[in-house]
Design an enzyme around this catalytic site. Structure first.
Site, mmCIF file in Angstrom:
data_model
loop_
_atom_site.group_PDB
_atom_site.id
_atom_site.type_symbol
_atom_site.label_atom_id
_atom_site.label_comp_id
_atom_site.label_asym_id
_atom_site.label_seq_id
_atom_site.Cartn_x
_atom_site.Cartn_y
_atom_site.Cartn_z
ATOM 1 N N THR A 74 0.823 -1.215 0.000
ATOM 2 C CA THR A 74 0.000 0.000 0.000
ATOM 3 C C THR A 74 0.855 1.262 0.000
ATOM 4 O OG1 THR A 74 -1.543 1.253 1.373
ATOM 5 C CG2 THR A 74 -0.087 -0.236 2.543
ATOM 6 N N ASP A 75 0.274 2.351 -0.503
ATOM 7 C CA ASP A 75 0.984 3.650 -0.443
ATOM 8 C C ASP A 75 1.028 4.195 0.989
ATOM 9 O OD1 ASP A 75 -1.705 4.361 -0.155
ATOM 10 O OD2 ASP A 75 -1.684 5.894 -1.725
ATOM 11 N N GLU A 76 0.233 3.605 1.894
ATOM 12 C CA GLU A 76 0.190 4.141 3.262
ATOM 13 C C GLU A 76 1.519 3.954 3.999
ATOM 14 O OE1 GLU A 76 -3.269 3.457 5.611
ATOM 15 O OE2 GLU A 76 -4.613 3.574 3.895
ATOM 16 N N TYR A 114 -2.175 -0.294 10.897
ATOM 17 C CA TYR A 114 -2.263 -0.982 9.596
ATOM 18 C C TYR A 114 -1.025 -0.701 8.755
ATOM 19 C CZ TYR A 114 -3.407 -1.578 4.649
ATOM 20 O OH TYR A 114 -3.358 -1.918 3.317
ATOM 21 N N SER A 115 -0.703 0.596 8.567
ATOM 22 C CA SER A 115 0.409 0.898 7.657
ATOM 23 C C SER A 115 1.739 0.445 8.245
ATOM 24 C CB SER A 115 0.426 2.375 7.258
ATOM 25 O OG SER A 115 0.374 3.220 8.367
ATOM 26 N N LYS A 161 2.016 -3.171 7.350
ATOM 27 C CA LYS A 161 2.333 -3.377 5.929
ATOM 28 C C LYS A 161 3.792 -2.973 5.658
ATOM 29 C CE LYS A 161 -0.023 -4.555 2.969
ATOM 30 N NZ LYS A 161 -0.384 -5.913 2.453
HETATM 31 P P1 NAD Z 1 -9.720 -7.442 1.866
HETATM 32 O O1 NAD Z 1 -9.793 -7.137 3.324
HETATM 33 O O2 NAD Z 1 -10.906 -7.173 1.010
HETATM 34 O O3 NAD Z 1 -9.342 -8.975 1.651
HETATM 35 C C1 NAD Z 1 -8.353 -9.613 2.420
HETATM 36 C C2 NAD Z 1 -8.467 -11.112 2.166
HETATM 37 O O4 NAD Z 1 -7.427 -11.747 2.935
HETATM 38 C C3 NAD Z 1 -9.793 -11.717 2.631
HETATM 39 O O5 NAD Z 1 -10.284 -12.609 1.652
HETATM 40 C C4 NAD Z 1 -9.436 -12.442 3.916
HETATM 41 O O6 NAD Z 1 -10.261 -13.571 4.156
HETATM 42 C C5 NAD Z 1 -7.996 -12.851 3.647
HETATM 43 N N1 NAD Z 1 -7.232 -13.024 4.888
HETATM 44 C C6 NAD Z 1 -7.164 -12.152 5.940
HETATM 45 N N2 NAD Z 1 -6.392 -12.669 6.911
HETATM 46 C C7 NAD Z 1 -5.958 -13.879 6.464
HETATM 47 C C8 NAD Z 1 -5.112 -14.882 7.026
HETATM 48 N N3 NAD Z 1 -4.584 -14.744 8.241
HETATM 49 N N4 NAD Z 1 -4.848 -15.987 6.280
HETATM 50 C C9 NAD Z 1 -5.389 -16.133 5.036
HETATM 51 N N5 NAD Z 1 -6.219 -15.229 4.481
HETATM 52 C C10 NAD Z 1 -6.489 -14.109 5.185
HETATM 53 O O7 NAD Z 1 -8.436 -6.648 1.344
HETATM 54 P P2 NAD Z 1 -8.206 -5.880 -0.028
HETATM 55 O O8 NAD Z 1 -8.723 -4.516 0.099
HETATM 56 O O9 NAD Z 1 -8.617 -6.753 -1.152
HETATM 57 O O10 NAD Z 1 -6.608 -5.780 0.003
HETATM 58 C C11 NAD Z 1 -5.805 -6.857 -0.483
HETATM 59 C C12 NAD Z 1 -4.335 -6.485 -0.313
HETATM 60 O O11 NAD Z 1 -4.050 -5.288 -1.034
HETATM 61 C C13 NAD Z 1 -3.935 -6.212 1.134
HETATM 62 O O12 NAD Z 1 -2.653 -6.734 1.332
HETATM 63 C C14 NAD Z 1 -3.921 -4.699 1.243
HETATM 64 O O13 NAD Z 1 -2.996 -4.269 2.203
HETATM 65 C C15 NAD Z 1 -3.488 -4.310 -0.163
HETATM 66 N N6 NAD Z 1 -3.968 -3.008 -0.640
HETATM 67 C C16 NAD Z 1 -5.299 -2.673 -0.555
HETATM 68 C C17 NAD Z 1 -5.718 -1.451 -1.069
HETATM 69 C C18 NAD Z 1 -7.176 -1.043 -1.028
HETATM 70 O O14 NAD Z 1 -7.492 0.106 -1.369
HETATM 71 N N7 NAD Z 1 -8.095 -1.904 -0.655
HETATM 72 C C19 NAD Z 1 -4.799 -0.566 -1.653
HETATM 73 C C20 NAD Z 1 -3.447 -0.940 -1.696
HETATM 74 C C21 NAD Z 1 -3.040 -2.168 -1.203
HETATM 75 O O1 DAU Z 2 -4.175 3.982 0.324
HETATM 76 C C1 DAU Z 2 -4.372 2.603 0.243
HETATM 77 C C2 DAU Z 2 -5.234 2.126 1.390
HETATM 78 O O2 DAU Z 2 -6.550 2.610 1.137
HETATM 79 C C3 DAU Z 2 -5.247 0.619 1.557
HETATM 80 O O3 DAU Z 2 -3.955 0.180 1.881
HETATM 81 C C4 DAU Z 2 -6.225 0.199 2.649
HETATM 82 O O4 DAU Z 2 -6.305 -1.220 2.717
HETATM 83 C C5 DAU Z 2 -7.596 0.742 2.289
HETATM 84 O O5 DAU Z 2 -8.512 0.440 3.306
HETATM 85 C C6 DAU Z 2 -7.529 2.252 2.072
HETATM 86 O O6 DAU Z 2 -7.286 2.952 3.327
HETATM 87 P P1 DAU Z 2 -8.070 4.303 3.726
HETATM 88 O O7 DAU Z 2 -8.045 4.446 5.173
HETATM 89 O O8 DAU Z 2 -7.609 5.442 2.889
HETATM 90 O O9 DAU Z 2 -9.555 3.881 3.170
HETATM 91 P P2 DAU Z 2 -11.012 4.078 3.793
HETATM 92 O O10 DAU Z 2 -11.968 3.695 2.730
HETATM 93 O O11 DAU Z 2 -11.139 3.456 5.135
HETATM 94 O O12 DAU Z 2 -11.085 5.651 4.002
HETATM 95 C C7 DAU Z 2 -10.923 6.563 2.912
HETATM 96 C C8 DAU Z 2 -10.995 7.979 3.488
HETATM 97 O O13 DAU Z 2 -12.359 8.226 3.909
HETATM 98 C C9 DAU Z 2 -10.145 8.205 4.709
HETATM 99 O O14 DAU Z 2 -9.639 9.534 4.693
HETATM 100 C C10 DAU Z 2 -11.106 8.037 5.889
HETATM 101 C C11 DAU Z 2 -12.422 8.526 5.309
HETATM 102 N N1 DAU Z 2 -13.640 7.872 5.835
HETATM 103 C C12 DAU Z 2 -13.672 6.503 5.830
HETATM 104 C C13 DAU Z 2 -14.778 5.833 6.288
HETATM 105 C C14 DAU Z 2 -14.812 4.330 6.310
HETATM 106 C C15 DAU Z 2 -14.724 8.623 6.254
HETATM 107 O O15 DAU Z 2 -14.692 9.868 6.227
HETATM 108 N N2 DAU Z 2 -15.838 7.960 6.705
HETATM 109 C C16 DAU Z 2 -15.914 6.589 6.743
HETATM 110 O O16 DAU Z 2 -16.937 6.051 7.192
#
Ligand code: NAD
Ligand code: DAU
Length: 359
Positions: A140-142, A165-166, A169
């Site tokens: 992640t960029d975080e 979280y970050s 990661k």
């Molecule tokens: P998600 O939470 O939707 O999915 C995570 C998956 O991992 C789920 O299917 C869960 O069952 C599985 N999992 C969790 N813990 C586990 C464990 N201990 N063993 C096996 N499986 C397990 O997540 P996502 O949003 O699809 O993100 C996927 C990856 O991409 C993550 O590594 C996250 O850090 C990274 N990422 C996400 C975003 C985003 O915006 N969502 C952006 C950048 C990077």
């Molecule tokens: O940047 C990449 C990351 O983006 C990933 O690594 C993470 O897995 C993913 O969850 C996401 O993190 P954020 O914290 O940026 O995403 P989220 O959707 O939780 O929140 C986006 C923005 O919106 C953040 O500034 C918090 C705000 N927010 C979020 C929620 C859930 C609100 O204002 N209200 C809300 O209810």
């Protein structure tokens, strides 16, 4: 070429898009999806590929070292695309150890299993690259922290994670690089911005807002809604993962982003106006649901990715505009009411009971 690819977290949001792309595009590969099916994993996300002959699902937990060894041996795994993680920042604030255990220890278990299996089979570097082993960590960029004075995150930006979280990661990225340096494990890492699209668990901003808009519930905007995120359509991220997996250089990092920065409040207002049209409401009606709530602890102000390297070196760039992606996304959630109802029952309701307080 035949490859046996272990994709972890394939039942989650991004993972399910990656699995779908790889299973359909590469019939010559065997795709093993390993997922422990936490609240965020959902087999419904993979209905259209579950019967494919080049696909196998393994229910296992990356925290279980023996299970990791077993999957490498049983399926002769030569490549990993590692997505399994605890992924929600708010949950990391209320339960940091779950993030340490899965994201750090789980990743280290997987690295150990890859290292042992690939040492035995001669797949460690200097062979590396396509044909050797490949451990691809999806990150992640975080990890770069929060931008306050303009500018963008590049691959050279120093790590400065701010949330549990970050930090987890960042630690897992460091472990991947350390295994590359110490044991010659061939690896590649990508760090991506915020994804949006179909099949995202409605705890994240966009699906949460769509779900609450539809149900006439408050739209909880943290703080003043001024935090900025850079949004990328999940299918474009899956395409980027395909490109990095096949063409990224060993030991390199690639930043992935949409060049698409939005203040949270502006994004929520756009969603409100899309929903006014889709639900046949008067203009401005949905925005009345906006409710400002207590800010997230340690809330990062701005993320913005410079995706120049992957564009220059690997020829990837986003394929659709935010307007197109948002419209498709809203349509998907409205058309998949049962999916939303299923994932928002039970534990979801418990988690969100009393989650927010009004500012
Ligand atoms: P998600 O939470 O939707 O999915 C995570 C998956 O991992 C789920 O299917 C869960 O069952 C599985 N999992 C969790 N813990 C586990 C464990 N201990 N063993 C096996 N499986 C397990 O997540 P996502 O949003 O699809 O993100 C996927 C990856 O991409 C993550 O590594 C996250 O850090 C990274 N990422 C996400 C975003 C985003 O915006 N969502 C952006 C950048 C990077
Ligand atoms: O940047 C990449 C990351 O983006 C990933 O690594 C993470 O897995 C993913 O969850 C996401 O993190 P954020 O914290 O940026 O995403 P989220 O959707 O939780 O929140 C986006 C923005 O919106 C953040 O500034 C918090 C705000 N927010 C979020 C929620 C859930 C609100 O204002 N209200 C809300 O209810």
């Amino acid at each position: 070429m035949k490859r046996n690819i272990l994709i972890t977290g394939g039942a989650g949001f991004i993972g399910s898009h990656v699995i779908r792309l790889f299973v359909k595009k590469y019939p010559q590969y065997h795709i093993v999806n390993l997922d422990s099916l936490t609240y965020a994993g959902n087999m419904e996300n993979l209905k259209d590929v579950e019967d494919a002959t080049n696909y196998t699902f393994v229910k296992a937990d990356i925290r279980d070292a023996e299970a990791m060894e077993k999957v490498f041996a049983e399926h002769a795994i030569d490549s990993v695309i590692h997505l399994a993680a605890e992924s929600h920042v708010d949950r990391s604030i209320s339960d940091p150890m779950a993030f340490v255990n899965t994201n750090v220890i789980g990743t280290a278990n997987l690295l150990n299993a890859a290292r042992a299996a690939w040492k035995e089979r001669g797949l460690l570097s200097p062979l590396g690259g396509v044909g050797g082993g490949r451990f691809y960590h999806v990150s992640t960029d975080e990890v770069y922290g929060s931008l306050h004075d303009g500018g963008f995150f590049t691959e050279e930006t120093a790590y400065d994670p701010q949330s549990p979280y970050s930090a987890s990661k960042a630690a897992s990225d460091h472990f991947v690089r350390a295994y590359g340096n110490t044991y010659k494990l061939p690896f590649v890492i990508s760090n991506c911005s915020n994804n949006y699209g179909s099949h995202q668990f409605p705890e994240k901003l966009i699906p949460l807002m769509i779900n609450n808009l539809r149900d006439g519930k408050p739209l909880p905007v943290y703080g003043k809604g001024e935090n900025v995120r850079d949004w990328l359509w999940v299918e474009d991220h899956a395409r980027a993962i395909d490109v990095v997996f096949h063409s990224g250089k060993d030991g390199e990092t690639y930043n992935i982003g949409g060049h698409n920065e939005w203040k949270n409040i502006d994004l929520v207002l756009v969603l409100c106006s899309i929903m006014d049209k889709k639900l046949g409401r008067a203009a401005g009606e949905s925005a009345k649901q906006i409710t400002y709530v207590t800010d997230r602890a340690g809330h990062d102000l701005r993320y913005a990715i410079d995706a120049g390297k992957i564009e220059r070196e690997l020829g990837w760039k986003p394929s659709i505009t935010f307007e197109q992606g948002l419209e498709q996304t809203v349509d998907w959630y409205l058309a998949n009411d049962k999916w939303l109802r299923d994932v928002t029952s039970g534990a979801y309701r418990d988690y969100y009971a009393g989650q927010y307080s009004k500012r």
